[in-house]
Each structure stands twice: as structure tokens, then as C-alpha cells.
Design a protein around this motif. Sequence first.
Motif, PDB file in Angstrom:
ATOM      1  N   ARG A   1      -0.907 -22.925   7.712  1.00 18.30           N
ATOM      2  CA  ARG A   1      -2.073 -22.168   7.250  1.00 18.30           C
ATOM      3  C   ARG A   1      -1.730 -20.704   6.972  1.00 18.30           C
ATOM      4  NH1 ARG A   1      -3.265 -26.328   5.880  1.00 18.30           N
ATOM      5  NH2 ARG A   1      -4.970 -27.679   6.568  1.00 18.30           N
ATOM      6  N   PRO A   2      -1.057 -19.996   7.886  1.00 14.45           N
ATOM      7  CA  PRO A   2      -0.661 -18.621   7.557  1.00 14.45           C
ATOM      8  C   PRO A   2       0.210 -18.529   6.308  1.00 14.45           C
ATOM      9  CG  PRO A   2      -0.539 -18.951   9.910  1.00 14.45           C
ATOM     10  CD  PRO A   2      -0.811 -20.313   9.309  1.00 14.45           C
ATOM     11  N   ILE A   3       1.118 -19.500   6.117  1.00 19.11           N
ATOM     12  CA  ILE A   3       1.962 -19.485   4.913  1.00 19.11           C
ATOM     13  C   ILE A   3       1.090 -19.587   3.671  1.00 19.11           C
ATOM     14  CG2 ILE A   3       3.659 -20.805   3.571  1.00 19.11           C
ATOM     15  CD1 ILE A   3       4.994 -21.536   6.239  1.00 19.11           C
ATOM     16  N   SER A   4       0.112 -20.487   3.699  1.00 21.62           N
ATOM     17  CA  SER A   4      -0.758 -20.674   2.544  1.00 21.62           C
ATOM     18  C   SER A   4      -1.577 -19.417   2.256  1.00 21.62           C
ATOM     19  CB  SER A   4      -1.694 -21.871   2.786  1.00 21.62           C
ATOM     20  OG  SER A   4      -2.441 -22.170   1.626  1.00 21.62           O
ATOM     21  N   ILE A   5      -2.061 -18.765   3.313  1.00 13.67           N
ATOM     22  CA  ILE A   5      -2.820 -17.522   3.137  1.00 13.67           C
ATOM     23  C   ILE A   5      -1.944 -16.457   2.492  1.00 13.67           C
ATOM     24  CG2 ILE A   5      -3.903 -15.607   4.383  1.00 13.67           C
ATOM     25  CD1 ILE A   5      -4.820 -17.767   6.470  1.00 13.67           C
ATOM     26  N   THR A   6      -0.718 -16.317   2.992  1.00 11.33           N
ATOM     27  CA  THR A   6       0.187 -15.297   2.460  1.00 11.33           C
ATOM     28  C   THR A   6       0.568 -15.601   1.021  1.00 11.33           C
ATOM     29  OG1 THR A   6       1.064 -14.957   4.680  1.00 11.33           O
ATOM     30  CG2 THR A   6       2.325 -14.043   2.866  1.00 11.33           C
ATOM     31  N   LYS A   7       0.811 -16.864   0.706  1.00 10.90           N
ATOM     32  CA  LYS A   7       1.162 -17.239  -0.671  1.00 10.90           C
ATOM     33  C   LYS A   7       0.038 -16.909  -1.639  1.00 10.90           C
ATOM     34  CE  LYS A   7       4.543 -20.969  -0.054  1.00 10.90           C
ATOM     35  NZ  LYS A   7       4.823 -22.415  -0.249  1.00 10.90           N
ATOM     36  N   ARG A   8      -1.187 -17.013  -1.167  1.00 10.75           N
ATOM     37  CA  ARG A   8      -2.328 -16.683  -2.028  1.00 10.75           C
ATOM     38  C   ARG A   8      -2.287 -15.211  -2.447  1.00 10.75           C
ATOM     39  NH1 ARG A   8      -7.322 -18.492  -3.350  1.00 10.75           N
ATOM     40  NH2 ARG A   8      -8.929 -16.910  -3.724  1.00 10.75           N
ATOM     41  N   HIS A   9      -1.970 -14.352  -1.493  1.00  9.34           N
ATOM     42  CA  HIS A   9      -2.006 -12.917  -1.768  1.00  9.34           C
ATOM     43  C   HIS A   9      -0.705 -12.395  -2.362  1.00  9.34           C
ATOM     44  CE1 HIS A   9      -5.877 -12.598   0.198  1.00  9.34           C
ATOM     45  NE2 HIS A   9      -5.397 -13.176   1.279  1.00  9.34           N
ATOM     46  N   PHE A  10       0.413 -13.089  -2.086  1.00  3.95           N
ATOM     47  CA  PHE A  10       1.716 -12.654  -2.592  1.00  3.95           C
ATOM     48  C   PHE A  10       2.425 -13.850  -3.242  1.00  3.95           C
ATOM     49  CE2 PHE A  10       0.712 -10.092   1.176  1.00  3.95           C
ATOM     50  CZ  PHE A  10       0.689  -8.822   0.618  1.00  3.95           C
ATOM     51  N   PRO A  11       1.941 -14.296  -4.397  1.00  8.65           N
ATOM     52  CA  PRO A  11       2.483 -15.518  -5.010  1.00  8.65           C
ATOM     53  C   PRO A  11       3.948 -15.412  -5.433  1.00  8.65           C
ATOM     54  CG  PRO A  11       0.988 -14.378  -6.517  1.00  8.65           C
ATOM     55  CD  PRO A  11       0.843 -13.711  -5.187  1.00  8.65           C
ATOM     56  N   ASP A  12       4.460 -14.196  -5.608  1.00  5.15           N
ATOM     57  CA  ASP A  12       5.838 -14.031  -6.063  1.00  5.15           C
ATOM     58  C   ASP A  12       6.833 -13.871  -4.915  1.00  5.15           C
ATOM     59  OD1 ASP A  12       4.977 -14.120  -8.718  1.00  5.15           O
ATOM     60  OD2 ASP A  12       4.590 -11.955  -8.747  1.00  5.15           O
ATOM     61  N   MET A  13       6.351 -13.856  -3.687  1.00  9.16           N
ATOM     62  CA  MET A  13       7.233 -13.654  -2.548  1.00  9.16           C
ATOM     63  C   MET A  13       7.892 -14.976  -2.139  1.00  9.16           C
ATOM     64  SD  MET A  13       6.374 -11.491   0.917  1.00  9.16           S
ATOM     65  CE  MET A  13       5.071 -12.581   1.491  1.00  9.16           C
ATOM     66  N   LEU A  14       9.191 -14.951  -1.869  1.00  7.92           N
ATOM     67  CA  LEU A  14       9.902 -16.135  -1.407  1.00  7.92           C
ATOM     68  C   LEU A  14       9.505 -16.475   0.019  1.00  7.92           C
ATOM     69  CD1 LEU A  14      13.521 -15.248  -2.627  1.00  7.92           C
ATOM     70  CD2 LEU A  14      11.918 -16.823  -3.736  1.00  7.92           C
ATOM     71  N   HIS A  15       9.410 -17.769   0.332  1.00 16.14           N
ATOM     72  CA  HIS A  15       9.127 -18.199   1.696  1.00 16.14           C
ATOM     73  C   HIS A  15      10.325 -18.999   2.194  1.00 16.14           C
ATOM     74  CE1 HIS A  15       4.928 -16.937   2.372  1.00 16.14           C
ATOM     75  NE2 HIS A  15       4.952 -16.862   1.064  1.00 16.14           N
TER      76      HIS A  15
ATOM     77  N   HIS B   1       0.813  -1.212   0.000  1.00 11.00           N
ATOM     78  CA  HIS B   1       0.000   0.000   0.000  1.00 11.00           C
ATOM     79  C   HIS B   1       0.847   1.264   0.000  1.00 11.00           C
ATOM     80  CE1 HIS B   1      -3.786  -2.134   1.803  1.00 11.00           C
ATOM     81  NE2 HIS B   1      -3.498  -2.508   0.576  1.00 11.00           N
ATOM     82  N   CYS B   2       2.108   1.139   0.439  1.00 18.10           N
ATOM     83  CA  CYS B   2       2.998   2.298   0.530  1.00 18.10           C
ATOM     84  C   CYS B   2       4.082   2.284  -0.548  1.00 18.10           C
ATOM     85  CB  CYS B   2       3.628   2.356   1.920  1.00 18.10           C
ATOM     86  SG  CYS B   2       2.416   2.522   3.255  1.00 18.10           S
ATOM     87  N   GLY B   3       3.921   1.434  -1.551  1.00 20.31           N
ATOM     88  CA  GLY B   3       4.858   1.397  -2.664  1.00 20.31           C
ATOM     89  C   GLY B   3       6.141   0.637  -2.398  1.00 20.31           C
ATOM     90  N   ILE B   4       6.151  -0.226  -1.370  1.00 22.62           N
ATOM     91  CA  ILE B   4       7.316  -1.041  -1.031  1.00 22.62           C
ATOM     92  C   ILE B   4       7.056  -2.475  -1.476  1.00 22.62           C
ATOM     93  CG2 ILE B   4       8.783  -1.883   0.848  1.00 22.62           C
ATOM     94  CD1 ILE B   4       7.947   0.614   2.443  1.00 22.62           C
ATOM     95  N   GLU B   5       8.018  -3.105  -2.099  1.00 25.45           N
ATOM     96  CA  GLU B   5       7.846  -4.453  -2.656  1.00 25.45           C
ATOM     97  C   GLU B   5       8.258  -5.530  -1.650  1.00 25.45           C
ATOM     98  OE1 GLU B   5       9.722  -7.362  -6.132  1.00 25.45           O
ATOM     99  OE2 GLU B   5      10.229  -5.216  -6.092  1.00 25.45           O
ATOM    100  N   PRO B   6       7.327  -6.425  -1.261  1.00 25.17           N
ATOM    101  CA  PRO B   6       7.701  -7.550  -0.392  1.00 25.17           C
ATOM    102  C   PRO B   6       8.487  -8.587  -1.198  1.00 25.17           C
ATOM    103  CG  PRO B   6       5.309  -7.184  -0.421  1.00 25.17           C
ATOM    104  CD  PRO B   6       5.894  -6.426  -1.558  1.00 25.17           C
ATOM    105  N   VAL B   7       9.663  -8.965  -0.725  1.00 28.27           N
ATOM    106  CA  VAL B   7      10.535  -9.884  -1.465  1.00 28.27           C
ATOM    107  C   VAL B   7      10.521 -11.276  -0.858  1.00 28.27           C
ATOM    108  CG1 VAL B   7      12.918 -10.323  -2.177  1.00 28.27           C
ATOM    109  CG2 VAL B   7      12.001  -7.992  -2.238  1.00 28.27           C
TER     110      VAL B   7
END
Length: 353
Positions: free
Chosen positions: A36-50, A22-28
Amino acid sequence: MTVLKLGSLFDGIGVFPLAAVHCGIEPVWASEIEARPISITKRHFPDMLHLGDITKISGAEVPPVDVITFGSPCQDLSQIGTRNGFAGKKSSLFYQAMRIIEEMRYATNGRYPAFTVWENVAGAFSSNDRLDFAAMLSAFTGAEVSVPPRGWAHAGMVRGGRADTAWRLLDAQYWGEPALAQRRKRVFVVADFAGQRAGEVLFKPRTVLPFSSIGGPGGLSATAGSGVPAAQTGRQVPIVRPFSLRRMRTMAQVGDQKGFCASFGRGGEPFPTLLASVTAPFSFWYEGEERDGFLRALTPLECERLMGLPENWTKYGCKNEEISDHARYRALGNSIALPCAEYVMAGIAEVMN
């Protein structure tokens, strides 16, 4: 203009990455161990490394980022937890995050990260006879920090040393547009390794972002609707009175009838802090029809709204699997109020750009 990048330790359900976007910063990248939290986050940020387990991450080997955020486990710091402080098994993981930060800074000749943000419960001010908060500040600044004679103020800073460091207690009930209806006091600590801007990030007034409309399939904004009071539309006026379970149980144990009754709340009061271990009950009726009222618990959707999150943020995982209510309650109770995180991210984006 170079896009700022973010890494999120103890990521949970991706609230810091959402605030960053929302503030123009890219989550890497992010680190989290619960499925479950990992799966939720992957849904919204599919390009982010885990990256998984924080104890197995080398700060010298992961992609360098401008900002590292981490809400390390609070169980040993919380006033309803063990109170073992940083000596506790879970809250001591704070030092793993500091190790990663130091490894990254050494590997990049002090360039990355420029900022770090630590979030935790208000109990951090008092745990271990107030020494844990001093230890945290010393870890960021690289200097010896002593406990003030009257204890820690709810806002302050330590200037000098390795990082310019400021802290501030933010209560979710005063943030958001409109403000969230939940008491949730959390301390945010900002450390600036590249200048003296921590105070500018945490203490400068700035506009609070409106709630996002981003969500799961068909997700709606937490503020979708006209916002017109029911009484002005001629409809019945709903009365909601949230219970404080902690207070209720304490008063019952000591036999305090007046205190027990007070734990049922008053009309217009915000909900108590959402917990990972138990759902929040409340009473509901329409004005003048108390006899037809009933008791129920908050739904996961209502909990998302109280956190300022987009509706259905936690409903589905990355494979379109539906997340159980139990897992959603737990994830939301462990999470961060989005408007507070956005205020901090907006400040960092402002001073770095």
C-alpha cells in the motif's frame, strides 16, 4: 545549476521525496516492501524507481544520488517496542542501509552520496544501555564513539572521521506553519561525507515552508481555510481533548486513578504521537455544552493534517484504487512529519548549492 538527486530507503509513503521536491531536489529511487505505501508513493512520484527489498539492493548498481535518506525500522529501539536495539531483527536493517551507502561511495570513488539522513524514534538515545546510538555514530564516522557519562544530549555532533555527523531531536508540535498539533519526537542524524556542513544543516535557523496544496484528486492544503478563531467569528468554540492511550493503559494497570484521569488530556494540548497500531481517540464538545459532547477517533484525513501532509495524500494508490482506512492509519503512524523533513532537506539544498 546541477539538480541534486535523492534516494529514499525504507521509503514508506514518500515523505522524504515530497520534502525533497519542495526544496528543489529530485527523487530518483526508493526502497519499500509494503504494497500500500508503495502504491501511494507511485501515485505521487510516477517517475521514481522502486527497488523493493533493501537486502537485495547493491549500492554499486543503483543510480548514484547526492542524498540518501532512511528511517529504518524503530520497533527494536522504541520505548514501547522490544528494546532489542540494533540486535533486533527489524532495527538491525540499519546496517543494510549503511552497506548500500558504503557500496555506492566505493563505486563512485567517494563522490556519492554526499549526504545521508537517518531518522528514528527518541528511544534510540537509550536503547541497549545507550550503546546503539554510539554504534550508529561510529557507523557514519568510521571512528570509535563512546557514550557520554550523562547520556546523549538531544543535539550534538561528532566532527572528524569519515563523515561530519550531527544529530538533533525535533518534535513535530513545534514545526509547520501553523505548527502541527501532534507530539512527535524524532531524532534526525545528518552525515556529510563531503565537508563539515552537518551542523549548518541541522542547527541553522531557516524559514519553515508553508504546507503544500498538492494532494490526491481534489486534494486540499492542510491549512485551507481562513485561520480565524471561531470565537472571533461569533461561532461556537470547539473543545478538543485528545487521550493518551499509552498512559491510560499504564495507569489502569497500576491502579493510579489520578494518572488515569490525567490521560484524558486538557484543552489546547497537542495530540500524542500517532501510532501505526492504534488510532487516536479524543473527546469533543462546544464550549458550555459538555453534556452534548462525544468521543471519536481521528480520521485518516485528520492524521494527514497532523503529519503536515497534503490532504488525501494516502487516500488513493497508483491505479486510483482507494486505500483502506486501516492501511492509511498504519502508513501514517509509521511516517515522518513533513515540516521536520523539509527543514532538513532545505538545509542540505542550501549548503550544497
